[in-house]
Design a protein around this motif. Structure first.
Motif, PDB file in Angstrom:
ATOM      1  N   THR A 316     -24.990  -3.524 -70.843  1.00  0.00           N
ATOM      2  CA  THR A 316     -23.837  -3.811 -69.998  1.00  0.00           C
ATOM      3  C   THR A 316     -24.291  -3.862 -68.545  1.00  0.00           C
ATOM      4  O   THR A 316     -25.198  -3.129 -68.151  1.00  0.00           O
ATOM      5  N   GLU A 317     -23.665  -4.726 -67.763  1.00  0.00           N
ATOM      6  CA  GLU A 317     -24.072  -4.907 -66.367  1.00  0.00           C
ATOM      7  C   GLU A 317     -23.780  -3.649 -65.554  1.00  0.00           C
ATOM      8  O   GLU A 317     -22.653  -3.174 -65.501  1.00  0.00           O
ATOM      9  N   GLY A 318     -24.828  -3.095 -64.923  1.00  0.00           N
ATOM     10  CA  GLY A 318     -24.654  -1.906 -64.098  1.00  0.00           C
ATOM     11  C   GLY A 318     -24.276  -0.671 -64.880  1.00  0.00           C
ATOM     12  O   GLY A 318     -23.842   0.331 -64.292  1.00  0.00           O
ATOM     13  N   GLY A 319     -24.437  -0.728 -66.199  1.00  0.00           N
ATOM     14  CA  GLY A 319     -24.028   0.401 -67.028  1.00  0.00           C
ATOM     15  C   GLY A 319     -25.178   0.995 -67.807  1.00  0.00           C
ATOM     16  O   GLY A 319     -25.888   1.882 -67.310  1.00  0.00           O
ATOM     17  N   ALA A 338     -30.165   4.863 -59.275  1.00  0.00           N
ATOM     18  CA  ALA A 338     -30.406   6.313 -59.374  1.00  0.00           C
ATOM     19  C   ALA A 338     -29.684   6.912 -60.580  1.00  0.00           C
ATOM     20  O   ALA A 338     -29.456   8.111 -60.641  1.00  0.00           O
ATOM     21  N   HIS A 339     -29.306   6.024 -61.531  1.00  0.00           N
ATOM     22  CA  HIS A 339     -28.619   6.432 -62.770  1.00  0.00           C
ATOM     23  C   HIS A 339     -27.341   7.215 -62.471  1.00  0.00           C
ATOM     24  O   HIS A 339     -26.984   8.151 -63.182  1.00  0.00           O
ATOM     25  N   ALA A 340     -26.676   6.789 -61.379  1.00  0.00           N
ATOM     26  CA  ALA A 340     -25.379   7.386 -61.035  1.00  0.00           C
ATOM     27  C   ALA A 340     -24.362   7.030 -62.106  1.00  0.00           C
ATOM     28  O   ALA A 340     -24.419   5.959 -62.721  1.00  0.00           O
ATOM     29  N   ILE A 341     -23.416   7.943 -62.319  1.00  0.00           N
ATOM     30  CA  ILE A 341     -22.463   7.788 -63.419  1.00  0.00           C
ATOM     31  C   ILE A 341     -21.134   7.275 -62.865  1.00  0.00           C
ATOM     32  O   ILE A 341     -20.387   8.005 -62.210  1.00  0.00           O
ATOM     33  N   GLY A 342     -20.869   6.001 -63.111  1.00  0.00           N
ATOM     34  CA  GLY A 342     -19.609   5.376 -62.728  1.00  0.00           C
ATOM     35  C   GLY A 342     -18.895   4.868 -63.968  1.00  0.00           C
ATOM     36  O   GLY A 342     -19.339   5.111 -65.103  1.00  0.00           O
ATOM     37  N   PRO A 343     -17.802   4.139 -63.801  1.00  0.00           N
ATOM     38  CA  PRO A 343     -17.035   3.641 -64.949  1.00  0.00           C
ATOM     39  C   PRO A 343     -17.868   2.839 -65.949  1.00  0.00           C
ATOM     40  O   PRO A 343     -17.691   2.972 -67.159  1.00  0.00           O
ATOM     41  N   ALA A 344     -18.817   2.013 -65.447  1.00  0.00           N
ATOM     42  CA  ALA A 344     -19.619   1.183 -66.357  1.00  0.00           C
ATOM     43  C   ALA A 344     -20.541   2.032 -67.228  1.00  0.00           C
ATOM     44  O   ALA A 344     -20.736   1.746 -68.418  1.00  0.00           O
ATOM     45  N   VAL A 345     -21.104   3.112 -66.657  1.00  0.00           N
ATOM     46  CA  VAL A 345     -21.965   4.012 -67.427  1.00  0.00           C
ATOM     47  C   VAL A 345     -21.135   4.777 -68.463  1.00  0.00           C
ATOM     48  O   VAL A 345     -21.541   4.906 -69.624  1.00  0.00           O
ATOM     49  N   ILE A 346     -19.973   5.264 -68.040  1.00  0.00           N
ATOM     50  CA  ILE A 346     -19.103   6.014 -68.967  1.00  0.00           C
ATOM     51  C   ILE A 346     -18.684   5.124 -70.141  1.00  0.00           C
ATOM     52  O   ILE A 346     -18.750   5.529 -71.305  1.00  0.00           O
ATOM     53  N   GLU A 347     -18.297   3.889 -69.816  1.00  0.00           N
ATOM     54  CA  GLU A 347     -17.888   2.954 -70.875  1.00  0.00           C
ATOM     55  C   GLU A 347     -19.059   2.649 -71.814  1.00  0.00           C
ATOM     56  O   GLU A 347     -18.903   2.655 -73.042  1.00  0.00           O
ATOM     57  N   GLY A 348     -20.232   2.399 -71.243  1.00  0.00           N
ATOM     58  CA  GLY A 348     -21.402   2.080 -72.056  1.00  0.00           C
ATOM     59  C   GLY A 348     -21.839   3.244 -72.924  1.00  0.00           C
ATOM     60  O   GLY A 348     -22.226   3.062 -74.086  1.00  0.00           O
ATOM     61  N   LEU A 349     -21.759   4.466 -72.365  1.00  0.00           N
ATOM     62  CA  LEU A 349     -22.158   5.648 -73.127  1.00  0.00           C
ATOM     63  C   LEU A 349     -21.217   5.885 -74.303  1.00  0.00           C
ATOM     64  O   LEU A 349     -21.646   6.216 -75.412  1.00  0.00           O
ATOM     65  N   ASN A 350     -19.922   5.670 -74.093  1.00  0.00           N
ATOM     66  CA  ASN A 350     -18.950   5.810 -75.189  1.00  0.00           C
ATOM     67  C   ASN A 350     -19.184   4.765 -76.273  1.00  0.00           C
ATOM     68  O   ASN A 350     -19.070   5.063 -77.473  1.00  0.00           O
ATOM     69  N   LYS A 351     -19.542   3.556 -75.843  1.00  0.00           N
ATOM     70  CA  LYS A 351     -19.848   2.508 -76.817  1.00  0.00           C
ATOM     71  C   LYS A 351     -21.077   2.896 -77.649  1.00  0.00           C
ATOM     72  O   LYS A 351     -21.113   2.684 -78.869  1.00  0.00           O
ATOM     73  N   ALA A 352     -22.068   3.506 -76.979  1.00  0.00           N
ATOM     74  CA  ALA A 352     -23.276   3.948 -77.683  1.00  0.00           C
ATOM     75  C   ALA A 352     -22.960   5.053 -78.688  1.00  0.00           C
ATOM     76  O   ALA A 352     -23.504   5.069 -79.801  1.00  0.00           O
ATOM     77  N   ASP A 377     -20.849   8.587 -59.481  1.00  0.00           N
ATOM     78  CA  ASP A 377     -20.968   7.511 -58.499  1.00  0.00           C
ATOM     79  C   ASP A 377     -19.739   7.539 -57.596  1.00  0.00           C
ATOM     80  O   ASP A 377     -18.723   6.895 -57.875  1.00  0.00           O
ATOM     81  N   LEU A 378     -19.841   8.299 -56.504  1.00  0.00           N
ATOM     82  CA  LEU A 378     -18.709   8.424 -55.584  1.00  0.00           C
ATOM     83  C   LEU A 378     -18.374   7.087 -54.937  1.00  0.00           C
ATOM     84  O   LEU A 378     -17.217   6.808 -54.628  1.00  0.00           O
ATOM     85  N   GLN A 379     -19.398   6.246 -54.749  1.00  0.00           N
ATOM     86  CA  GLN A 379     -19.180   4.941 -54.114  1.00  0.00           C
ATOM     87  C   GLN A 379     -18.197   4.099 -54.942  1.00  0.00           C
ATOM     88  O   GLN A 379     -17.374   3.375 -54.388  1.00  0.00           O
ATOM     89  N   SER A 380     -18.290   4.219 -56.270  1.00  0.00           N
ATOM     90  CA  SER A 380     -17.413   3.406 -57.124  1.00  0.00           C
ATOM     91  C   SER A 380     -15.956   3.841 -57.025  1.00  0.00           C
ATOM     92  O   SER A 380     -15.051   3.100 -57.381  1.00  0.00           O
ATOM     93  N   MET A 381     -15.753   5.076 -56.541  1.00  0.00           N
ATOM     94  CA  MET A 381     -14.373   5.571 -56.382  1.00  0.00           C
ATOM     95  C   MET A 381     -13.746   5.111 -55.066  1.00  0.00           C
ATOM     96  O   MET A 381     -12.541   5.253 -54.879  1.00  0.00           O
ATOM     97  N   MET A 382     -14.574   4.575 -54.154  1.00  0.00           N
ATOM     98  CA  MET A 382     -14.080   4.311 -52.801  1.00  0.00           C
ATOM     99  C   MET A 382     -12.887   3.346 -52.733  1.00  0.00           C
ATOM    100  O   MET A 382     -11.950   3.600 -51.980  1.00  0.00           O
ATOM    101  N   PRO A 383     -12.874   2.235 -53.491  1.00  0.00           N
ATOM    102  CA  PRO A 383     -11.699   1.351 -53.402  1.00  0.00           C
ATOM    103  C   PRO A 383     -10.389   2.077 -53.726  1.00  0.00           C
ATOM    104  O   PRO A 383      -9.401   1.957 -52.982  1.00  0.00           O
ATOM    105  N   ALA A 384     -10.382   2.840 -54.829  1.00  0.00           N
ATOM    106  CA  ALA A 384      -9.176   3.596 -55.202  1.00  0.00           C
ATOM    107  C   ALA A 384      -8.899   4.671 -54.158  1.00  0.00           C
ATOM    108  O   ALA A 384      -7.735   4.962 -53.825  1.00  0.00           O
ATOM    109  N   PHE A 385      -9.968   5.254 -53.628  1.00  0.00           N
ATOM    110  CA  PHE A 385      -9.849   6.310 -52.626  1.00  0.00           C
ATOM    111  C   PHE A 385      -9.195   5.763 -51.353  1.00  0.00           C
ATOM    112  O   PHE A 385      -8.291   6.378 -50.778  1.00  0.00           O
ATOM    113  N   MET A 386      -9.655   4.580 -50.918  1.00  0.00           N
ATOM    114  CA  MET A 386      -9.143   3.992 -49.671  1.00  0.00           C
ATOM    115  C   MET A 386      -7.678   3.578 -49.789  1.00  0.00           C
ATOM    116  O   MET A 386      -6.940   3.605 -48.811  1.00  0.00           O
TER     117      MET A 386
END
Length: 630
Positions: A316-319, A338-352, A377-386
């Motif tokens: 998965t892209e970025g996951g 840096a293997h930061a954990i964002g939505p794409a990683v969480i989704e990919g890990l659940n699929k695995a 991945d705090l950066q991935s939260m920024m849009p919702a945060f802002m």
């Protein structure tokens, strides 16, 4: 080996060194200082000589020849201080005494300023005074021309540092060589002289170019070996420049480059199926010793064939990328920065996990390179945060927690293989796996306090559960050390220290050779599967320390606040951690389940996320990479 060394003894020694001590092994020829010190110490001597030639201060040399070149922070002169100036001089004297015919022999001498330091007992770090010394908070560095110390801290010129940031090695080296800036000329000269030396001596000191590069990488901490650097920059281009410099008398020796290095069709020394053996004019393949079959992802050099590990099952892209080698184990690696954990990683890990439960015997989480994970991945939260979309962030945290719980209660064994940093959410994932196979150099911790938060992916819950299981009737006593680990963002600086703190279980496996991680993790996972693995029963009804336990902890926090050991916001965060880990507003000894604590954890996490002081800590970390104390 000596001429009469028994081959079987050497093979057994290599097996021991590789697996038990976790070392990289190079079989050296019996020449003075062998491979790494012969080349590494020459590089330091060449750097010292060129620094004098181009008038570069020692602290500027260290700024330019450390991480900017993919080398340790100690760079050149600090490395000499760390090694010990007397030890460094001793190694140089070995070269002076035993290599009389080396074309660079004139370089093998201790500079007068270095001899003077040794004479007065300024031997470097071990005597707290050497090339560098500290006076109070001020760091001083030796000025050899003046023979006295001056304030340290000067950096390389911005124009030269910009050249070093060039990603294309061929372009970078051309800019260094073409530049008229003394610092750029100095850097080119240092590279040129090392390239010259390794080409001239490859046949004498090492069996092949790969052994030389790996010796320097492992022994001196360079991220890229000297032959790799030359090859990446364009073998023919660099060889031509070296020829010009030798002819013009610019290099440290007028010795001719060996004929093999000047072959018209030569593109380098490392190729898909082997590295150049200069003594025999052939390519040398990898060692076939059985111990290397345990290294499914060995250290490789530039240009060497690196086959894809297993067959990709999905990506998965970025996951994540999930792959298998046909052994019944699904391996999943994060592909985020840096293997930061964002939505794409969480989704990919659940699929695995879904796939592993349906089609495989076991799941292994392993990264192709360190770190294991720097956390959420705090950066991935920024849009919702802002936009103040707190519901979206709450849902992400809930999914994070659910993923941790899936790792714990999966229908197949889940083994994580960790190396490097395993911080925050990365640490929480490790804590929820059936087993962790940790490289000795695993730096692990729940460090969320540094960004004004608390562990929100199950970390607080997990420590509270472990305290209850270990308590023998006194939950608070068992909880206090776990609480302090989270509240002070304590990091285990090795896997063994991680076990002592409690991030890793005593039953987790520590391996000394990082290249054996995947092999051992797979074996552990398969052993569990073959033994008839069943997921653990869900923890129902375990005791918590309750409000009285929280009050006891907060009493100590008040003392720390009054003594100015912590800030008011530190107190706020630590108090919330105490509330979560003791189970909230309950009587001591009340039985709760994991979901109760996860809900408390998530609620506290969200409250901190909305706090302006925590927001300032997050912003500071994202912009500067450093924690803010406010």
């Amino acid at each position: 080996p000596c001429l009469t060394s028994d081959a079987g003894v050497l093979d057994n020694l290599e097996r021991f060194l590789v697996t038990t001590l976790g070392k990289g092994v190079v079989r050296a020829k019996d020449t003075p200082n062998f491979v790494a010190n012969r080349i590494g110490v020459f590089s330091m001597l060449a750097t010292i000589a060129n620094a004098e030639k181009y008038g570069i201060r020692f602290d500027v040399v260290d700024d330019l020849t450390g991480p900017r070149l993919g080398r340790p922070k100690s760079a050149t002169f600090r490395t000499a201080d760390v090694v010990g100036l007397d030890t460094f001089a001793h190694v140089v004297k070995t070269m002076q005494d035993t290599l009389p015919n080396d074309p660079w022999h004139g370089l093998f001498k201790t500079p007068a300023w270095l001899a003077a330091l040794i004479e007065k007992g300024a031997l470097g770090q071990k005597t707290k005074c050497g090339i560098y010394k500290k006076e109070g908070k001020q760091t001083l560095v030796l000025d050899p021309a003046k023979g006295e110390y001056v304030n340290a801290g000067e950096k390389g010129d911005d124009a030269v540092k910009a050249i070093l940031k060039e990603t294309n090695p061929a372009v970078k080296f051309k800019k260094l060589r073409d530049s008229q800036h003394p610092q750029a000329q100095f850097l080119w000269a240092c590279f040129r002289d090392v390239f010259h030396y390794i080409a001239y001596h490859l046949a004498d000191v090492a069996d092949n170019a790969r052994d030389l590069d790996l010796a320097i990488r492992w022994g001196f901490g360079w991220s890229v070996g000297p032959f790799e650097t030359w090859q990446a920059a364009g073998w023919q281009q660099v060889a031509g420049w070296m020829q010009e410099d030798i002819a013009a008398g610019h290099s440290l020796s007028q010795a001719a480059l060996p004929a093999w290095a000047l072959e018209a069709d030569r593109a380098g020394v490392h190729f898909a199926h082997g590295s150049y053996n200069a003594a025999q004019g052939t390519l040398a393949g990898r060692s076939t010793l059985d111990v290397y079959q345990r290294q499914l992802a060995p250290a490789r050099v530039l240009g060497e064939d690196a086959p894809q590990l297993g067959e990709t099952v999905f990506e998965t892209e970025g996951g994540v990328r999930a792959f298998t080698s046909g052994d019944g184990v699904l391996v999943v690696s994060f592909t985020s920065k840096a293997h930061a954990i964002g939505p794409a990683v969480i989704e990919g890990l659940n699929k695995a996990i879904d796939l592993a439960e349906a089609q495989y015997k076991a799941l292994v989480i392993w990264q192709t390179e360190e770190p294991f994970s720097v956390g959420a991945d705090l950066q991935s939260m920024m849009p919702a945060f802002m936009t103040g979309n707190w519901a979206a962030i709450d849902d992400t945290v809930r999914q994070f927690q659910n993923t941790s719980m899936r790792l714990r209660y999966s229908l197949v064994p889940v083994v994580a293989a960790s190396q490097g940093y395993a911080f925050g959410g990365g640490c929480e994932f490790l804590m929820h796996c059936d087993k962790v196979v940790a490289a000795l150099e695993t730096y692990i911790g729940l460090v969320e306090v540094g960004v004004g938060l608390l562990p929100g992916g199950g970390g607080c819950k997990e420590f509270a559960l472990r305290a209850a299981q270990e308590s023998r009737g006194d939950v608070l006593a068992a909880l206090k050390d776990y609480f302090m680990a989270i509240a002070t963002a304590k990091v285990g600086t090795s896997a063994l220290e991680g076990q002592a703190i409690g991030y890793l279980k005593k039953t987790d496996t520590v391996v000394f050779n990082v290249h054996e991680l995947l092999y051992v993790a797979k074996q552990e996972a398969l052993a569990m599967a073959e033994a008839g693995y069943r997921p653990p029963l869900k923890a129902k009804g375990f005791p918590v320390a309750g409000r009285s336990g929280a009050a006891s902890i907060k009493g100590q926090l008040v003392n720390m606040l009054e003594g100015n050991f912590i800030t008011k916001h530190d107190f706020t965060i630590a108090s919330l951690i105490a509330d979560v880990m003791t189970g909230g507003d309950l009587e001591a000894g009340t039985l709760v389940d994991e979901q109760w604590l996860l809900d408390l954890e998530r609620k506290a996490f969200m409250s901190l996320l909305k706090n302006p002081l925590s927001q300032a800590r997050i912003a500071n970390m994202l912009t500067t990479g450093k924690p803010l104390r406010n």
